[in-house]
Every structure is written in C-alpha cells, then in structure tokens.
Design a protein around this motif. Structure first.
Motif, mmCIF file in Angstrom:
data_model
loop_
_atom_site.group_PDB
_atom_site.id
_atom_site.type_symbol
_atom_site.label_atom_id
_atom_site.label_comp_id
_atom_site.label_asym_id
_atom_site.label_seq_id
_atom_site.Cartn_x
_atom_site.Cartn_y
_atom_site.Cartn_z
ATOM 1 N N ALA A 1 0.728 -1.249 -0.051
ATOM 2 C CA ALA A 1 -0.008 0.171 0.129
ATOM 3 C C ALA A 1 0.864 1.218 -0.075
ATOM 4 O O ALA A 1 0.692 2.293 -0.602
ATOM 5 N N LYS A 2 1.802 1.326 0.772
ATOM 6 C CA LYS A 2 2.728 2.414 0.749
ATOM 7 C C LYS A 2 3.490 2.585 -0.179
ATOM 8 O O LYS A 2 3.677 3.876 -0.979
ATOM 9 N N ALA A 3 3.924 1.452 -1.016
ATOM 10 C CA ALA A 3 4.493 1.355 -2.337
ATOM 11 C C ALA A 3 3.617 2.080 -3.391
ATOM 12 O O ALA A 3 4.140 2.890 -4.461
ATOM 13 N N TYR A 4 2.389 1.700 -3.463
ATOM 14 C CA TYR A 4 1.282 2.287 -4.412
ATOM 15 C C TYR A 4 1.375 3.728 -4.205
ATOM 16 O O TYR A 4 1.219 4.556 -5.108
ATOM 17 N N MET A 5 1.229 4.055 -2.832
ATOM 18 C CA MET A 5 0.917 5.506 -2.638
ATOM 19 C C MET A 5 2.085 6.478 -3.082
ATOM 20 O O MET A 5 2.021 7.553 -3.523
ATOM 21 N N SER A 6 3.322 5.800 -2.933
ATOM 22 C CA SER A 6 4.489 6.492 -3.293
ATOM 23 C C SER A 6 4.531 6.656 -4.837
ATOM 24 O O SER A 6 5.136 7.676 -5.370
ATOM 25 N N ARG A 7 4.255 5.485 -5.485
ATOM 26 C CA ARG A 7 4.370 5.402 -6.994
ATOM 27 C C ARG A 7 3.562 6.594 -7.679
ATOM 28 O O ARG A 7 3.720 7.119 -8.913
ATOM 29 N N PHE A 8 2.401 6.790 -6.992
ATOM 30 C CA PHE A 8 1.517 7.647 -7.585
ATOM 31 C C PHE A 8 1.316 8.902 -6.685
ATOM 32 O O PHE A 8 0.250 9.390 -6.946
ATOM 33 N N ARG A 9 2.227 9.140 -6.107
ATOM 34 C CA ARG A 9 2.117 10.619 -5.177
ATOM 35 C C ARG A 9 1.730 11.606 -6.258
ATOM 36 O O ARG A 9 0.979 12.695 -5.469
ATOM 37 N N GLN A 10 2.234 11.830 -7.118
ATOM 38 C CA GLN A 10 2.091 12.856 -7.823
ATOM 39 C C GLN A 10 0.462 13.254 -8.481
ATOM 40 O O GLN A 10 0.010 14.296 -8.315
#
Length: 182
Positions: A57-66
């Motif tokens: 979940a953290k990786a997803y949010m980091s990947r699409f933070r922009q």
C-alpha cells in the motif's frame, strides 16, 4: 477547543466500532462496482494486498504520489495523508497503550485501517488518472472532476461543500457515524 476534542473522541470510538468493516466494497464502492467494475476490482485487489503486506500500500501511494497530490489540489480526498502512511502513526497507535493486548490489537487494527483506506485511495487515484486529461488544465473542470471522483468513491469534501468547521465538528460528534461517507 471542546468541540474539536469531542469530535476526536467520537472519531476514536467510531474507528474501533468500524475497524473490521468491509463495507467499503459495497457502500462506498457500489457506484464504482456497477459503472467501472475493472477499476473496482483493481481497488479491491489493492485492499487485499494491503492486508497481506502493508508495504505494498505504501509503495502504491509513493508510486502515484504526484497524481494524488494533483487530485488533492483540486479538492480530492485521499483517505490517509502520506505523512501518516509513512510514519504509521494512526489512531490505532492508541491501542498500543491498552494493557496486555495493546501490541497485538494495534497491529491488527493498523492492517484493517490500511485495507479500508487503500481501497479508497486506489479507486480515487485510478479514476483521477483515467479522467484527468479530459479537464485539461482548466481549474473549474479540475475541481468538478475531483468532486466527481469523491462522489464516485462515496465521499465528499466538507470544506468544498462550504460546511463551517463548527458544523463539521457537531456532525461528526453527534449526528453521523461517518459524515464524509455518503
């Protein structure tokens, strides 16, 4: 003040009552299920992954933070700010203070909360990504799109709706179990 404290306490108690609630799949997600079942499935898969491995979940949010930041700029609501997600300081951290069972309870409640918020975040960010190009760079259209994405995922932004802060406190303390989710 007093109202902010009362609203915070009410939120804490509601969190424990609803912690293991999978209604996000149906209540908040019902519109998405029937209008975009593939996107609903993607959000549901993200939720299941978050239960199995919170780092995903953290990786997803980091990947699409922009994309998430862009969405929030125009009134979009994400369920958990990045800073909270990264530090894992959620309302569940209060459970750690409960004698004897606090550590185990905190771990379980963090995963349950992360599952709920991951479904919402994936659904919202994926909808925003898919439709952002239609609004071009028109601020009015971008605000309308963010409002649409909020509504499609069963929530709204009370600030954008013009709701005064005192009303938000009162509604969240006394009137509604989950005032942001419609």
């Amino acid at each position: 003040g007093v109202w902010a404290t009362a609203a915070g306490l009410s939120s804490f108690l509601r969190f424990f009552q609803a912690n293991f609630d999978l209604s996000v799949l149906g209540i908040q997600g019902i519109t998405l299920l029937f209008s975009h079942p593939t996107l609903w499935a993607k959000a549901t898969w993200g939720m299941m992954q978050a239960i199995a491995n919170p780092d995903l979940a953290k990786a997803y949010m980091s990947r699409f933070r922009q994309h998430a930041d862009d969405y929030r700029t125009y009134g979009g609501v994400t369920s958990m700010p990045f800073e909270t997600l990264e530090s894992a300081e959620t309302i569940a951290s209060g459970a750690e203070r409960i004698p004897w069972i606090g550590g185990a309870l905190a771990g379980v409640t963090r995963r349950a909360e992360l599952a709920f918020t991951t479904w919402q975040n994936v659904a919202r960010i994926e909808m925003w990504k898919a439709m952002r190009h239609m609004a071009k760079d028109d601020p009015t259209l971008l605000h309308e799109l963010a409002s649409f994405v909020n509504k499609m995922s069963g929530t709204f932004n009370p600030y954008l709706a013009g709701m005064p802060q005192m009303q938000r406190y009162m509604e969240s303390t006394f009137v509604s179990f989950a005032p942001m989710y419609r």
